[in-house]
Design an enzyme around this catalytic site. Structure first.
Site: not given
Ligand code: DCP
Ligand code: MG
Length: 393
Positions: A11, A105-106
């Site tokens: 992730d 992203d995962e």
């Molecule tokens: N995303 C989105 N709306 C959300 C959650 C996530 O558009 N409610 C998008 C933005 C994030 C991406 O998906 O950058 C990936 O989600 P993640 O939950 O993996 O969050 P992040 O990668 O941003 O942070 P983390 O470091 O906690 O994984």
């Molecule tokens: Mg993420």
């Protein structure tokens, strides 16, 4: 002797925000919010600096700016994010061909039997992290376990830039360390239901039999809880086709009953799926949705229109029609997902339709957005070109 299963869950850290920092290093170390800043805008993601103020994904932008007035707001560039996503997935594929991408992203990577190539799982995880960092400039968190369920929670355990391995046999200890609050699949609503029955910890949960959990929480949820608190994979991620689909899903923090939030979420996920398909030069013939109700009952529905599927808007319309087959006013929804199936490679439809389909034009527009955003350009103005801001994911 049977090989011990080795599953990686990868992730990316603060994915959209990290890419904005990469493309504009002056954002490094700042409170960066990615999302729309209109009155209805929500935070898609926040940099780790901004998270210190209590800001998180899916929070209304207005509220986030109240918590951190000096934060910088950047509109999402979905096409650019899809491009990086595909670059990362290509790197992961060099470690195992058994890749299951579950959102932008995962991904899960089945690394069973790769020891001779990359060393013990921890070592392989380290090499993988270094490779992604070197080739993209971004950090990832890797969780390693004998099942998808454990790997998924392990990647979150040590975030950001994490590497966490749960050895086989240590699952229960790991589940207890994660705790009921952060147990995957146990949201706020389930927690308050559990609290009503005075169940506060995973250990307490384990004192209930399958039968009693099912009579208290319903068949699916009862079974889920019984398995999850023992570190046994309840099978949430396993049913999906690996390579012939591009899909994403959103679990709501609070069950959603509003059609407009469901629509916004579907629209944003349709864009994500379409940009990923464009980036990977894939065309789909089928759109599918997944809907999970608060009691964990899960439906999947699919539609295969006559022609091919050209644009995010078309995915959205089909997905919405599917949703309305199952959803009626006020039904609470826990999770919603959208996917593109029956993919084939190419940028043109299999058979040219007789008439130019309006969706073909949209696809062309989306291809232009992809090209512009790859060059780091923001695309403003024209309504069709905007990437909508997701609600909750
Ligand atoms: N995303 C989105 N709306 C959300 C959650 C996530 O558009 N409610 C998008 C933005 C994030 C991406 O998906 O950058 C990936 O989600 P993640 O939950 O993996 O969050 P992040 O990668 O941003 O942070 P983390 O470091 O906690 O994984
Ligand atoms: Mg993420």
């Amino acid at each position: 002797m049977e090989l011990e299963p080795v599953i990686f869950h990868v992730d990316m850290d603060a994915f959209y925000a990290a890419i904005e920092v990469l493309d504009n290093p002056s954002y490094a170390g700042t409170c960066l919010l990615i999302g729309g800043n209109s009155s209805r805008g929500v935070v898609a993601t926040a940099s780790y600096e901004a998270r210190k103020y209590g800001i998180h994904s899916a929070m209304p932008m207005v509220q986030a700016l109240r918590l951190c007035p000096h934060a910088v707001v950047v509109k999402p560039r979905m096409a650019r994010y899809s491009q990086v996503s595909s670059q990362v997935m290509d790197i992961l594929r060099q470690f195992s061909s058994d890749l299951q991408q579950i959102s932008i992203d995962e991904a899960f990577l089945d690394m069973t039997g790769t020891r001779r190539l990359f060393g013990i799982p921890r070592q392989a995880g380290k090499i993988l992290k270094e490779r992604v960092k070197k080739e993209t400039g971004l950090t990832i968190s890797v969780g390693i376990g004998a099942s998808r369920f454990i790997a998924k929670m392990a990647s979150d355990y040590d975030k950001p830039d994490g590497l966490c391995r749960v050895s086989q046999g240590k699952e229960i200890a790991f589940i207890d360390a994660v705790g009921l609050q952060k147990l995957w699949g146990v949201g706020k609503v389930t927690q308050s239901l559990l609290a009503k029955h005075h169940i506060q910890t995973t250990k307490e949960l384990r004192s209930y039999t399958m039968d009693s959990l099912q009579s208290l929480f319903g068949k699916s949820m009862g079974q889920f809880l019984y398995l999850a608190c023992r570190g046994i994979d309840p099978g949430i991620f396993s049913g999906e086709a690996k390579s012939h689909s591009i899909s994403t899903e959103t679990t709501f923090e609070h069950d959603v009953t509003s059609l407009s939030i469901l629509e916004q979420t579907l629209l944003s996920m349709s864009h994500e799926v379409m940009f990923r398909a464009l980036e990977e030069k894939q065309i789909g013939r089928t759109v599918g949705i997944k809907v999970r109700l608060p009691d964990f009952t899960t439906y999947t529905l699919q539609a295969t229109p006559q022609g091919t599927i050209y644009s995010a808007e078309q995915i959205y319309h089909l997905a919405k029609q599917l949703l309305l087959q199952k959803w009626h006013d006020g039904t609470p929804i826990r999770l919603i997902g959208v996917g593109l199936y029956q993919l084939y490679e190419g940028s043109r439809p299999l058979q040219e339709e007789l008439f130019e389909d309006p969706y073909q034009k949209k696809r062309k527009i989306e291809q232009v957005v992809l090209a512009l955003q790859k060059q780091g350009k923001q695309v403003f103005k024209a309504k069709n070109l905007e990437t909508p801001t997701p609600s909750e994911k």
